[in-house]
Design an enzyme around this catalytic site. Structure first.
Site, PDB file in Angstrom:
ATOM      1  N   VAL A  35       0.866  -1.181   0.000  1.00  0.00           N
ATOM      2  CA  VAL A  35       0.000   0.000   0.000  1.00  0.00           C
ATOM      3  C   VAL A  35       0.903   1.231   0.000  1.00  0.00           C
ATOM      4  CG1 VAL A  35      -1.698   1.311   1.335  1.00  0.00           C
ATOM      5  CG2 VAL A  35      -1.844  -1.204   1.245  1.00  0.00           C
ATOM      6  N   ASN A  48       3.581   7.665   2.689  1.00  0.00           N
ATOM      7  CA  ASN A  48       4.388   8.697   2.034  1.00  0.00           C
ATOM      8  C   ASN A  48       3.639  10.004   1.799  1.00  0.00           C
ATOM      9  OD1 ASN A  48       6.516   9.613  -0.161  1.00  0.00           O
ATOM     10  ND2 ASN A  48       4.528   9.597  -1.186  1.00  0.00           N
ATOM     11  N   TYR A  79       5.553  22.679   8.400  1.00  0.00           N
ATOM     12  CA  TYR A  79       5.971  21.474   7.671  1.00  0.00           C
ATOM     13  C   TYR A  79       7.148  20.796   8.365  1.00  0.00           C
ATOM     14  CZ  TYR A  79       8.074  18.434   4.213  1.00  0.00           C
ATOM     15  OH  TYR A  79       8.630  17.340   3.591  1.00  0.00           O
ATOM     16  N   LYS A 119       7.511  16.958  10.031  1.00  0.00           N
ATOM     17  CA  LYS A 119       8.515  15.951   9.648  1.00  0.00           C
ATOM     18  C   LYS A 119       9.398  15.572  10.842  1.00  0.00           C
ATOM     19  CE  LYS A 119       6.935  15.104   5.752  1.00  0.00           C
ATOM     20  NZ  LYS A 119       6.588  13.794   5.204  1.00  0.00           N
TER      21      LYS A 119
END
Ligand code: NAP
Length: 266
Positions: free
Chosen positions: A12, A91, A156, A160
């Site tokens: 997946v 991802n 952002y 991460k």
């Protein structure tokens, strides 16, 4: 080419319509895995057509992974296949440039909900199935941005940093269960990312970037080898090593130089 009936298993891949995710899906298909691929826009259907050329089965699911409904729809799509997930490549993600106070709050929330909340929701569901089965591999796409306070991309970089940290923690928790967890940490990569993050008017947006096919290959191989993490490319490895011994304030100052929009400097 006809689908291969003896596929190795099911992979997946989220965010597989373009960039690093598309290339990760390509690695899995070339390695003999059937695919479930997901992204938010219709382009995921075209990606599926292209990926079918590698000869394994490909199911495309168009869902907004920032939402509970979207992740539930993906989970239902996987369950409908009646097969266990062997590889989960989490991802999907998005950036957002500009100074924090000048960003739109809705867009800020969307970044957090895609990169963190939606990722956790999916990994919680699939990870539990993998642990119950005693088998599986999980790859997160983190980022070297997670090592730096990201002035002019603050939210952002924070997401991460979360993913990088979370990946190591989950890896430790799952030791001995048969489920491996790997974090791919790319540097600036030549994808749709900077355009979508409205960062083309920045030094990093205009700089030369890594090839997404190379980045994905490095990540895919690390996942299959059961490594904990991998930074793609020697320049990024050096940046990461330097970041580990540089004060956070200095890193934030350096990040401004990379990410501050040219238009806001005047
Ligand atoms: P990209 O080409 O923009 O790909 C992003 C993918 O994520 C697309 O398939 C996109 O699909 C999907 N996506 C984004 N938001 C989504 C949502 N809410 N629901 C479902 N799918 C969603 O950029 P990329 O560079 O390949 O990014 C892939 C990952 O690499 C991200 O996690 C990013 O943070 C990370 N990364 C990128 C870089 C870089 O420099 N490019 C560096 C380090 C890490 P839709 O268009 O359909 O939304």
């Amino acid at each position: 080419m006809n689908p291969v009936e003896t596929a190795k298993g099911l992979a997946v891949v989220t965010g597989a319509s373009s960039g690093i995710g598309y290339e990760l899906a390509k690695c899995a298909a070339q390695d003999g895995y059937d695919l479930v691929i997901a992204a938010n826009e219709a382009q995921i259907m075209q990606a599926a057509s292209r990926l079918k050329e590698f000869g394994t089965k490909v199911e495309a699911i168009q869902v907004d992974l920032a939402t509970v409904d979207g992740v539930n729809k993906l989970k239902a799509g996987i369950e409908a296949l009646g097969r266990p997930v062997d590889l989960l490549l989490a991802n999907a993600g998005r950036g957002l440039g500009d100074g924090f106070l000048d960003q739109d709050l809705q867009e800020i929330r969307y970044v957090v909900e895609t990169n963190i909340t939606g990722t956790l929701h999916l990994v919680h569901a699939v990870g539990n199935q993998m642990r119950a089965r005693g088998q599986g591999r999980i790859l997160f796409t983190g980022s070297i941005a997670g090592f730096m306070p990201g002035a002019f991309q603050a939210v952002y970089n924070g997401t991460k940093a979360f993913i990088n940290s979370f990946s190591f923690a989950l890896r430790e928790e799952l030791k001995g269960t048969g489920v491996s967890v790997t974090c791919l940490m790319p540097g600036a990569t030549d994808t749709e990312f900077f355009n979508r993050a409205q960062m083309e008017d920045t030094p990093v947006g205009q700089a030369k970037k890594d090839d997404p096919a190379f980045v994905a290959k490095v990540g895919y191989e690390a996942m299959m080898d059961g490594e904990g993490d991998v930074v793609a490319g020697w320049k990024n490895k050096m940046m990461t090593a330097a970041a580990n011994v540089t004060p956070a304030g200095t890193l934030a100052k350096q990040h401004r130089k990379l990410s501050e929009p040219e238009s806001s400097k005047h």
